[in-house]
Design a protein around this motif. Structure first.
Motif, PDB file in Angstrom:
ATOM      1  N   GLY A 705       0.782  -1.232   0.000  1.00  0.00           N
ATOM      2  CA  GLY A 705       0.000   0.000   0.000  1.00  0.00           C
ATOM      3  C   GLY A 705       0.809   1.276   0.000  1.00  0.00           C
ATOM      4  O   GLY A 705       0.246   2.372   0.040  1.00  0.00           O
ATOM      5  N   ARG A 706       2.131   1.174  -0.080  1.00  0.00           N
ATOM      6  CA  ARG A 706       2.988   2.359  -0.051  1.00  0.00           C
ATOM      7  C   ARG A 706       3.711   2.501  -1.384  1.00  0.00           C
ATOM      8  O   ARG A 706       4.266   1.544  -1.900  1.00  0.00           O
ATOM      9  N   THR A 707       3.680   3.697  -1.938  1.00  0.00           N
ATOM     10  CA  THR A 707       4.335   3.959  -3.217  1.00  0.00           C
ATOM     11  C   THR A 707       5.762   4.428  -2.989  1.00  0.00           C
ATOM     12  O   THR A 707       6.004   5.345  -2.196  1.00  0.00           O
ATOM     13  N   ARG A 708       6.688   3.785  -3.674  1.00  0.00           N
ATOM     14  CA  ARG A 708       8.105   4.166  -3.594  1.00  0.00           C
ATOM     15  C   ARG A 708       8.632   4.281  -5.021  1.00  0.00           C
ATOM     16  O   ARG A 708       8.713   3.271  -5.735  1.00  0.00           O
ATOM     17  N   ARG A 709       9.002   5.482  -5.414  1.00  0.00           N
ATOM     18  CA  ARG A 709       9.444   5.712  -6.790  1.00  0.00           C
ATOM     19  C   ARG A 709      10.635   6.643  -6.835  1.00  0.00           C
ATOM     20  O   ARG A 709      10.843   7.459  -5.936  1.00  0.00           O
ATOM     21  N   ILE A 710      11.404   6.500  -7.908  1.00  0.00           N
ATOM     22  CA  ILE A 710      12.485   7.434  -8.200  1.00  0.00           C
ATOM     23  C   ILE A 710      12.564   7.584  -9.705  1.00  0.00           C
ATOM     24  O   ILE A 710      12.356   6.615 -10.457  1.00  0.00           O
ATOM     25  N   TYR A 711      12.827   8.809 -10.169  1.00  0.00           N
ATOM     26  CA  TYR A 711      12.907   9.088 -11.606  1.00  0.00           C
ATOM     27  C   TYR A 711      14.281   9.660 -11.943  1.00  0.00           C
ATOM     28  O   TYR A 711      15.101   9.938 -11.073  1.00  0.00           O
ATOM     29  N   GLY A 712      14.504   9.832 -13.239  1.00  0.00           N
ATOM     30  CA  GLY A 712      15.730  10.479 -13.689  1.00  0.00           C
ATOM     31  C   GLY A 712      16.938   9.574 -13.749  1.00  0.00           C
ATOM     32  O   GLY A 712      18.071  10.030 -13.570  1.00  0.00           O
ATOM     33  N   LEU A 713      16.731   8.288 -14.032  1.00  0.00           N
ATOM     34  CA  LEU A 713      17.828   7.335 -14.133  1.00  0.00           C
ATOM     35  C   LEU A 713      18.115   7.037 -15.599  1.00  0.00           C
ATOM     36  O   LEU A 713      17.204   6.687 -16.360  1.00  0.00           O
ATOM     37  N   ALA A 714      19.351   7.162 -16.004  1.00  0.00           N
ATOM     38  CA  ALA A 714      19.741   6.925 -17.393  1.00  0.00           C
ATOM     39  C   ALA A 714      19.989   5.440 -17.625  1.00  0.00           C
ATOM     40  O   ALA A 714      20.806   4.816 -16.935  1.00  0.00           O
ATOM     41  N   VAL A 715      19.286   4.871 -18.589  1.00  0.00           N
ATOM     42  CA  VAL A 715      19.496   3.464 -18.947  1.00  0.00           C
ATOM     43  C   VAL A 715      20.931   3.283 -19.428  1.00  0.00           C
ATOM     44  O   VAL A 715      21.396   3.970 -20.332  1.00  0.00           O
ATOM     45  N   THR A 716      21.621   2.352 -18.814  1.00  0.00           N
ATOM     46  CA  THR A 716      23.045   2.141 -19.100  1.00  0.00           C
ATOM     47  C   THR A 716      23.299   0.654 -19.301  1.00  0.00           C
ATOM     48  O   THR A 716      23.071  -0.142 -18.382  1.00  0.00           O
ATOM     49  N   PRO A 717      23.734   0.247 -20.501  1.00  0.00           N
ATOM     50  CA  PRO A 717      23.980  -1.181 -20.749  1.00  0.00           C
ATOM     51  C   PRO A 717      25.148  -1.681 -19.897  1.00  0.00           C
ATOM     52  O   PRO A 717      26.241  -1.110 -19.921  1.00  0.00           O
ATOM     53  N   PHE A 718      24.899  -2.737 -19.148  1.00  0.00           N
ATOM     54  CA  PHE A 718      25.894  -3.234 -18.204  1.00  0.00           C
ATOM     55  C   PHE A 718      25.780  -4.746 -18.125  1.00  0.00           C
ATOM     56  O   PHE A 718      24.701  -5.313 -18.290  1.00  0.00           O
ATOM     57  N   ASP A 719      26.875  -5.398 -17.847  1.00  0.00           N
ATOM     58  CA  ASP A 719      26.916  -6.862 -17.838  1.00  0.00           C
ATOM     59  C   ASP A 719      26.323  -7.396 -16.546  1.00  0.00           C
ATOM     60  O   ASP A 719      27.003  -7.499 -15.524  1.00  0.00           O
ATOM     61  N   LEU A 720      25.031  -7.724 -16.591  1.00  0.00           N
ATOM     62  CA  LEU A 720      24.310  -8.278 -15.444  1.00  0.00           C
ATOM     63  C   LEU A 720      23.521  -9.504 -15.885  1.00  0.00           C
ATOM     64  O   LEU A 720      23.211  -9.656 -17.076  1.00  0.00           O
ATOM     65  N   PRO A 721      23.165 -10.387 -14.957  1.00  0.00           N
ATOM     66  CA  PRO A 721      22.305 -11.518 -15.324  1.00  0.00           C
ATOM     67  C   PRO A 721      20.930 -11.040 -15.793  1.00  0.00           C
ATOM     68  O   PRO A 721      20.480  -9.940 -15.432  1.00  0.00           O
ATOM     69  N   ASP A 722      20.265 -11.857 -16.570  1.00  0.00           N
ATOM     70  CA  ASP A 722      18.900 -11.548 -16.959  1.00  0.00           C
ATOM     71  C   ASP A 722      18.030 -11.376 -15.719  1.00  0.00           C
ATOM     72  O   ASP A 722      18.177 -12.097 -14.736  1.00  0.00           O
ATOM     73  N   GLY A 723      17.137 -10.390 -15.775  1.00  0.00           N
ATOM     74  CA  GLY A 723      16.219 -10.159 -14.667  1.00  0.00           C
ATOM     75  C   GLY A 723      16.769  -9.287 -13.568  1.00  0.00           C
ATOM     76  O   GLY A 723      16.072  -9.005 -12.596  1.00  0.00           O
ATOM     77  N   ALA A 724      18.015  -8.840 -13.731  1.00  0.00           N
ATOM     78  CA  ALA A 724      18.642  -8.011 -12.697  1.00  0.00           C
ATOM     79  C   ALA A 724      18.856  -6.597 -13.214  1.00  0.00           C
ATOM     80  O   ALA A 724      19.159  -6.392 -14.396  1.00  0.00           O
ATOM     81  N   VAL A 725      18.723  -5.627 -12.326  1.00  0.00           N
ATOM     82  CA  VAL A 725      19.108  -4.243 -12.607  1.00  0.00           C
ATOM     83  C   VAL A 725      19.913  -3.757 -11.407  1.00  0.00           C
ATOM     84  O   VAL A 725      19.869  -4.358 -10.328  1.00  0.00           O
ATOM     85  N   ALA A 726      20.646  -2.663 -11.599  1.00  0.00           N
ATOM     86  CA  ALA A 726      21.474  -2.160 -10.500  1.00  0.00           C
ATOM     87  C   ALA A 726      21.556  -0.649 -10.554  1.00  0.00           C
ATOM     88  O   ALA A 726      21.383  -0.032 -11.624  1.00  0.00           O
TER      89      ALA A 726
END
Length: 759
Positions: A705-726
């Motif tokens: 029931g609580r909204t947690r958001r952040i904006y203004g992040l630049a998509v950056t291609p990086f070597d991570l496993p599928d399904g992961a972001v950092a």
């Protein structure tokens, strides 16, 4: 090495260390240049009789290098010795509300705090005050509260002497509310290791790294977080030790390094390949990966039985452990398909890694917050111990479990009493020594303290260093609730965001830095700290204090205590402030087995070892033996996968230590000039229909029931496993729910947060 770096991602082509490390130091050195005294301080850093680094807790070897500091250690020292000053005049020009929009970097760029300050609500500014005024007001406010309405937090940088008196102050006041920075990172270690081997800290000593045949790393970024560790790792590899790394992120320090202290390597660029295998496990997939290693060991043991041999150390298992049968059955019942699905790794890769373990006579297990900051982090750590126990790799030379701790004295402050759990503290001894009845109820850890603040039950917060409000989860709700507290006190060297979120009565108290001379009634003082290998070191500061108005952390603690507590003939605050050696005498009396001859031994080269029962194969567990455990989960995330749901990893950059941001160069990941990034696998970028550089947001995918958001992040291609972001910590803390923590230790689970990408 397996699974080499993808060429279609942002990355760094060079090794850890080398000229890049020197350039990183020089960049900060140019900003923070003071005098040749800076060079003298660096030359004394982490050496016997010298100054102990304020950065990480990696050990200080007896046979030290000519320069025993790393890039981040040098940055921390230069940061402390800056010529910039944050004076009352500065605060006269800027309101607190105005500074809320400043970055973490810009706040600390204002330099060292010079005067005790009181927050004035009418003008929304900090104004100077006297120390007597501050102590009297703090004492008055604390005396008006029930003791359990106050929290005494410690960041992990304070000395053993200060930590001991701080804990004593809280208990004399009447509370065990003593959360610390360990609650945010390695509390899972304290809980899990205590349960399964009877010792709450790692079992290795420095010499073990000269005798091991294999080292297995899980979720620890040595290159940025403890770079001096790279030296023994390089030496181990050169003598034939094999290092196997499990981490969702390919971190340079565990891939290749050039030793900056080797002229030959610097001139030729000769790299040492650190890991023989680097497996990019899914965030939260470590239980499954460890299960795969254990399964391979059992399979090889089955084969060995046919030849009347054994891979397992069956004598050790029989004499020193319990629970092996249930653990073995769990491993045998778990299919390779389940292991592959949950770990994100192939059977072949896991069996190859497992074979390194099978063939090694002596193995060390290293881990960091990749294991501890998970919902089922306890099972991560316990499963790692299972692997080591299978071959008797605890309690022998060249073996052991070794969590790499963060802040310079975060382990030591727990040793001398900073703990919310009364069973960890010799309360009967304290009662005898100081003539009072200590509180016996369990206190608040970090998550409990935050919940208490949100509920209005916690009305006072004393912060011994750190940047608590910035470091904790649930940023928006916590900042709002923080302002409703009656009293907030922050002890610090520099300005940070926590100092801008204030209670009704608020004080900002500036202290000496560890590199500065601490002159008291008996003369220059020594302080001590404990490293992550349980060795205790003395430290003497030689630099002139940044301001004549500064007090030592110990003097500030004593000042608050004297203003708060009734007189007690057994509690001699003024005597202790005048001579820290007398505090060490008190520590020795309280913990005689660990601190015998404390004053005489504090400058022992390499530190004096305070001992570890599990290393001696004395198992202080409920069963009296080391305990195998059968995990209930193969994923440590605590949530299921779902379409559009990603596992967020929060990271520190190469230009950062904890919440302190030295700059905007994450050199070892190839990211420059910004921290507002979202790192994503290039294949995921294509599947999402995104483009590199596109600005997106993140939203926590939690049904509370609580909204947690952040904006203004630049998509950056990086070597991570599928399904992961950092992305970077602490900026992305806004996305971490307070309820998202390890089940048993309540350590925030910041290494796998469920999120969705907002386009």
């Amino acid at each position: 090495m397996s699974d080499r770096q993808r060429s279609d991602t942002v990355h760094y082509d060079g090794p850890a260390g080398g000229w890049g490390s020197l350039r990183g130091i020089t960049r900060i050195f140019g900003k923070e240049w003071n005098s040749p005294a800076v060079l003298e301080t660096l030359a004394r850093q982490n050496k016997p009789g010298g100054f102990m680094c304020t950065s990480c807790a990696w050990t200080k070897p007896a046979n030290h290098n000519p320069l025993e500091f790393c890039e981040n250690g040098a940055k921390a020292t230069l940061w402390e010795l800056t010529t910039r000053r944050c004076t009352p005049e500065f605060f006269g020009k800027h309101t607190v509300t105005e500074m809320l929009d400043w970055t973490d970097y810009d706040l600390e760029q204002q330099g060292r705090l010079t005067h005790p300050l009181r927050y004035d609500h009418a003008t929304d500014r900090y104004v100077p005050c006297s120390w007597d005024e501050a102590f009297a007001a703090i004492g008055r406010e604390l005396k008006a509260l029930h003791p359990d309405e106050a929290v005494f937090y410690s960041s992990g940088r304070a000395s053993l002497e200060t930590a001991y008196l701080y804990a004593l102050f809280a208990r004399l006041y009447g509370t065990n509310n003593l959360p610390d920075s360990s609650n945010m990172c390695h509390e899972t270690t304290s809980v899990a290791l205590k349960k399964v081997i009877g010792a709450p800290v790692g079992t290795c000593v420095f010499d073990d790294f000269s005798h091991c045949d294999a080292i297995f790393f899980f979720g620890q970024n040595t290159g940025s977080n403890s770079p001096r560790f790279l030296h023994p790792l390089q030496e181990a590899v050169k003598r034939g030790c094999k290092i196997v790394t499990f981490n969702p992120v390919r971190e340079k320090g565990l891939i290749a390094m050039v030793n900056p202290q080797s002229p030959t390597e610097m001139l030729t660029g000769q790299e040492t390949q650190i890991s023989c295998a680097y497996l990019q496990v899914k965030p939260g997939g470590d239980i499954a990966a460890l299960m795969g290693l254990c399964k391979h060991v059992l399979e090889k043991d089955d084969e060995a039985k046919l030849e009347d041999r054994s891979v397992l150390d069956r004598t050790f298992i029989a004499e020193h452990t319990t629970g092996f049968a249930a653990f073995e059955q769990k491993v045998r019942d778990t299919s390779w398909d389940e292991i592959e699905q949950n770990s994100g790794l192939t059977r072949r890769a896991l069996k190859d890694a497992g074979q390194v373990y099978v063939e090694a006579e002596r193995t060390i297990g290293i881990y960091g917050m990749g294991l501890t900051q998970q919902v089922h982090g306890f099972e991560n750590v316990a499963m790692f111990v299972n692997l080591l126990l299978m071959k008797g790799n605890i309690g022998r030379e060249g073996t052991g479990i070794s969590p790499v701790r963060g802040h310079s004295n975060v382990q030591g402050q727990r040793t001398v009493g900073i703990a919310e759990k009364p069973e960890l503290v010799p309360l009967d001894k304290l009662a005898q020594m100081y003539g009072f009845e200590p509180p016996r109820n369990k206190g608040l850890n970090t998550v409990d303290a935050c919940e208490g603040i949100l509920a209005g039950k916690v009305k006072a917060f004393i912060g011994l260093g750190g940047n608590f409000v910035r470091a904790i989860p649930e940023k928006e709700a916590m900042e709002e609730a923080w302002r409703r507290m009656r009293l907030t006190v922050q002890i610090a060297t520099k300005l940070n965001r926590s100092h801008l979120i204030n209670g009704e009565v608020a004080y900002l108290l500036p202290c000496l830095g560890r590199s500065e001379e601490d002159l008291q009634a008996s003369g220059p003082q020594t302080v001590t700290m404990e490293d992550s290998l349980s060795c205790v070191h003395g430290s003497i500061g030689k630099r002139s204090p940044a301001s004549e108005h500064l007090l030592s952390e110990l003097a500030i603690v004593a000042g608050m205590a004297k203003a708060t507590l009734p007189p007690n003939p057994n509690v001699t605050w003024d005597e202790w402030v005048g001579d820290y050696g007398k505090v060490r005498d008190r520590i020795e009396e309280t913990y005689p087995d660990q601190f015998a001859q404390f004053n005489e031994r504090m400058f022992t080269p390499g530190g004096f070892y305070r001992g570890n029962s599990a290393r001696d194969r004395v198992w202080k567990t409920e069963s009296g033996k080391a305990e195998f455990t059968a995990p209930k989960h193969l994923s440590a995330t605590g949530f299921a996968d779902a379409p559009g749901r990603y596992r967020l990893i929060t990271l520190r950059s190469n230009d950062q230590f904890n919440t302190t941001v030295y700059g905007y160069s994450d050199r070892l990941r190839g990211i420059e000039g910004t921290r507002n990034v979202l790192l994503i696998n290039p294949d995921e970028i294509k599947r999402m229909g995104l483009e590199s550089g596109q600005m997106v947001g993140l939203e926590t995918d939690a049904e509370d029931g609580r909204t947690r958001r952040i904006y203004g992040l630049a998509v950056t291609p990086f070597d991570l496993p599928d399904g992961a972001v950092a992305g970077y910590y602490p900026e992305l803390n806004v996305l971490v729910p307070l309820s998202h923590h390890d089940v048993q230790s309540k350590t925030p689970a910041s290494k796998a947060v469920p999120v969705r990408i907002l386009v």
